[in-house]
Design an enzyme around this catalytic site. Structure first.
Site, PDB file in Angstrom:
ATOM      1  N   LYS A  80       0.808  -1.212   0.000  1.00  0.00           N
ATOM      2  CA  LYS A  80       0.000   0.000   0.000  1.00  0.00           C
ATOM      3  C   LYS A  80       0.847   1.271   0.000  1.00  0.00           C
ATOM      4  O   LYS A  80       0.559   2.245   0.687  1.00  0.00           O
ATOM      5  CB  LYS A  80      -0.975   0.013   1.174  1.00  0.00           C
ATOM      6  CG  LYS A  80      -1.843  -1.230   1.286  1.00  0.00           C
ATOM      7  CD  LYS A  80      -2.461  -1.638  -0.051  1.00  0.00           C
ATOM      8  CE  LYS A  80      -3.397  -0.565  -0.610  1.00  0.00           C
ATOM      9  NZ  LYS A  80      -3.831  -0.894  -2.010  1.00  0.00           N
ATOM     10  N   THR A  83       2.266   0.698  -5.129  1.00  0.00           N
ATOM     11  CA  THR A  83       2.745  -0.411  -5.957  1.00  0.00           C
ATOM     12  C   THR A  83       1.968  -0.543  -7.260  1.00  0.00           C
ATOM     13  O   THR A  83       2.559  -0.613  -8.344  1.00  0.00           O
ATOM     14  CB  THR A  83       2.641  -1.732  -5.175  1.00  0.00           C
ATOM     15  OG1 THR A  83       3.164  -1.556  -3.858  1.00  0.00           O
ATOM     16  CG2 THR A  83       3.391  -2.845  -5.875  1.00  0.00           C
ATOM     17  N   THR A  84       0.643  -0.610  -7.169  1.00  0.00           N
ATOM     18  CA  THR A  84      -0.195  -0.810  -8.348  1.00  0.00           C
ATOM     19  C   THR A  84       0.022   0.322  -9.354  1.00  0.00           C
ATOM     20  O   THR A  84       0.095   0.092 -10.569  1.00  0.00           O
ATOM     21  CB  THR A  84      -1.682  -0.862  -7.940  1.00  0.00           C
ATOM     22  OG1 THR A  84      -1.832  -1.687  -6.781  1.00  0.00           O
ATOM     23  CG2 THR A  84      -2.538  -1.401  -9.071  1.00  0.00           C
ATOM     24  N   HIS A 143       7.271  -7.544  -2.331  1.00  0.00           N
ATOM     25  CA  HIS A 143       7.217  -6.838  -1.049  1.00  0.00           C
ATOM     26  C   HIS A 143       8.320  -7.342  -0.103  1.00  0.00           C
ATOM     27  O   HIS A 143       8.401  -6.906   1.040  1.00  0.00           O
ATOM     28  CB  HIS A 143       5.864  -7.066  -0.371  1.00  0.00           C
ATOM     29  CG  HIS A 143       4.715  -6.346  -1.025  1.00  0.00           C
ATOM     30  ND1 HIS A 143       4.817  -5.075  -1.547  1.00  0.00           N
ATOM     31  CD2 HIS A 143       3.415  -6.725  -1.214  1.00  0.00           C
ATOM     32  CE1 HIS A 143       3.649  -4.701  -2.033  1.00  0.00           C
ATOM     33  NE2 HIS A 143       2.784  -5.685  -1.848  1.00  0.00           N
ATOM     34  N   ARG A 165       6.067   5.354   0.925  1.00  0.00           N
ATOM     35  CA  ARG A 165       5.000   6.315   1.210  1.00  0.00           C
ATOM     36  C   ARG A 165       5.080   6.678   2.680  1.00  0.00           C
ATOM     37  O   ARG A 165       5.538   5.870   3.500  1.00  0.00           O
ATOM     38  CB  ARG A 165       3.647   5.660   0.880  1.00  0.00           C
ATOM     39  CG  ARG A 165       2.456   6.602   0.869  1.00  0.00           C
ATOM     40  CD  ARG A 165       1.205   5.823   0.492  1.00  0.00           C
ATOM     41  NE  ARG A 165       0.064   6.701   0.288  1.00  0.00           N
ATOM     42  CZ  ARG A 165      -1.155   6.279   0.000  1.00  0.00           C
ATOM     43  NH1 ARG A 165      -1.401   4.975  -0.113  1.00  0.00           N
ATOM     44  NH2 ARG A 165      -2.148   7.136  -0.178  1.00  0.00           N
ATOM     45  N   TYR A 231       6.224   8.231  -2.969  1.00  0.00           N
ATOM     46  CA  TYR A 231       4.860   8.337  -3.490  1.00  0.00           C
ATOM     47  C   TYR A 231       4.441   9.799  -3.622  1.00  0.00           C
ATOM     48  O   TYR A 231       3.857  10.212  -4.630  1.00  0.00           O
ATOM     49  CB  TYR A 231       3.922   7.599  -2.528  1.00  0.00           C
ATOM     50  CG  TYR A 231       2.463   7.621  -2.895  1.00  0.00           C
ATOM     51  CD1 TYR A 231       1.910   6.606  -3.669  1.00  0.00           C
ATOM     52  CD2 TYR A 231       1.621   8.644  -2.445  1.00  0.00           C
ATOM     53  CE1 TYR A 231       0.561   6.603  -3.987  1.00  0.00           C
ATOM     54  CE2 TYR A 231       0.279   8.660  -2.762  1.00  0.00           C
ATOM     55  CZ  TYR A 231      -0.252   7.637  -3.535  1.00  0.00           C
ATOM     56  OH  TYR A 231      -1.584   7.647  -3.849  1.00  0.00           O
ATOM     57  N   ARG A 297      -7.983   3.409  -4.242  1.00  0.00           N
ATOM     58  CA  ARG A 297      -8.964   4.043  -3.356  1.00  0.00           C
ATOM     59  C   ARG A 297      -8.901   5.551  -3.600  1.00  0.00           C
ATOM     60  O   ARG A 297      -9.152   6.022  -4.680  1.00  0.00           O
ATOM     61  CB  ARG A 297      -8.678   3.672  -1.899  1.00  0.00           C
ATOM     62  CG  ARG A 297      -9.851   3.941  -0.938  1.00  0.00           C
ATOM     63  CD  ARG A 297      -9.538   3.441   0.457  1.00  0.00           C
ATOM     64  NE  ARG A 297      -8.443   4.151   1.072  1.00  0.00           N
ATOM     65  CZ  ARG A 297      -8.575   5.247   1.810  1.00  0.00           C
ATOM     66  NH1 ARG A 297      -9.773   5.756   2.023  1.00  0.00           N
ATOM     67  NH2 ARG A 297      -7.520   5.835   2.340  1.00  0.00           N
ATOM     68  N   GLY A 299      -5.972   7.566  -2.916  1.00  0.00           N
ATOM     69  CA  GLY A 299      -4.654   7.898  -3.419  1.00  0.00           C
ATOM     70  C   GLY A 299      -4.178   9.282  -3.011  1.00  0.00           C
ATOM     71  O   GLY A 299      -3.278   9.838  -3.622  1.00  0.00           O
TER      72      GLY A 299
END
Length: 336
Positions: A80, A83-84, A143, A165, A231, A297, A299
């Site tokens: 979280k 990554t995506t 991870h 992040r 991030y 979500r 972000g």
């Protein structure tokens, strides 16, 4: 000339070796410390990090069998942390001459399918896949902390891109993500309890601080090997970060591409708002894990203010001050 063993004897010998290895692994797993987790089957302490118990065999298989190529590109992160999002960016940069932005697989596949996780997908069910047929550069993600990566990754010339992040938003994002699972919904965990576990380091792929500092240290000592991204910097100036990323992984933009606005076009396609609104990221399911919509979500930077109480912030700030003191690493906590 000695006779070769018959196929049946060879097969029996191979089966016995596999059975012995399976027994050794089961004995190892039984001997390791364990903790309950707010989602999933709990976490197990392995090589100084808390590995989700259901993934530990996959992680060990990854460590024992993966052979890195110098051209490999590996995205590493704490869960979280973006990554995506970063997978989508890297895939688009690398494949920009193969696919037009109007026909990119990102429009029909979630980025986890295009840049697979070692521990979730590549070595799923403790399998040993044949990766030799994959075209170069091979794109993977993980991870797993730096110290626990296979030696072939550490010793090769492959590139690692790490994204971190700030801990407040990371924690809140993990909490919301985990809340989508049935295990979480039946566990009765509270956010305050999760903050406690987070500060103790007893959460998926934690401790948070050692995960980040492991890659941070390597990026400062070997900047040609590890690129350390934040991030919040991606949110602040995605176009600039895309150019930096492309240069690092060996796919720099030509002057002609820059004149044609290719960097800006990729930046627009890979903005969080555009990716979040793609149909593939609003429906469907990634493997047997979570619905695709869970991976995008808000972000936002600073959303933690809507969730963390003063007492939670006090515990987190104490942890951050203690663990990151003198590291040279700082975080951005508010919107850019």
């Amino acid at each position: 000339m000695e006779n070769s063993p018959s196929p049946s004897v060879a097969s029996l010998s191979s089966s016995l070796v596999l059975e012995e290895r399976k027994q050794e692994l089961e004995e190892l797993l039984a001997s390791l410390p364990k903790e309950k987790s707010f989602a999933g089957s709990g976490v197990t302490l392995y090589q100084d990090f808390w590995c989700p118990a259901m993934l530990l065999q996959n992680v060990i298989s990854f460590q024992n069998h993966f052979q890195a190529h110098d051209q490999d590109i590996i995205l590493a992160s704490k869960p979280k942390s973006g990554t995506t999002w970063l997978k989508a960016i890297i895939f688009t940069i690398v494949n920009r001459t193969q696919f037009s932005l109007s026909s990119t697989p990102l429009l029909t596949k979630i980025s986890h399918e295009l840049v697979p996780f070692f521990e979730f997908k590549v070595y799923e069910n403790n399998e040993i896949p044949d990766l030799t047929s994959m075209s170069s550069p091979r794109l993977f993600s993980t991870h797993v902390p730096y110290a626990s990566l296979p030696k072939s990754i550490q010793e090769s010339e492959c590139r690692i891109v790490y994204v971190c992040r700030n801990p407040f938003d990371t924690l809140v994002s993990q909490w919301h993500f985990g809340s989508q699972s049935s295990e979480f919904q039946s566990s009765g965990w509270t956010l305050e309890e999760f903050v406690d576990k987070f500060c103790e380091g007893k959460e998926a792929f934690g401790p948070f601080w050692s995960h980040i500092l492991g890659y941070w240290k390597e990026s400062t000592e070997n900047p040609n090997k590890v690129l350390f991204l934040k991030y919040e910097d991606l949110k602040e100036d995605l176009t600039y970060q895309i150019k930096t990323l492309a240069e690092f992984i060996g796919f720099p933009f030509s002057l002609e591409e820059q004149r044609q606005g290719v960097v800006e076009d990729i930046s627009k396609l890979c903005s969080l708002n555009v990716l979040k609104d793609l149909e593939v990221n609003k429906s469907g399911k990634y493997g047997s894990f979570f619905p695709n919509k869970c991976f995008y979500r808000k972000g936002e930077v600073g959303d933690w203010v809507n969730h963390l109480s003063p007492s939670m912030l006090e515990r987190l700030n104490k942890m951050i001050e203690e663990k990151f003191r003198d590291s040279g690493l700082s975080f951005k906590y508010v919107a850019c």
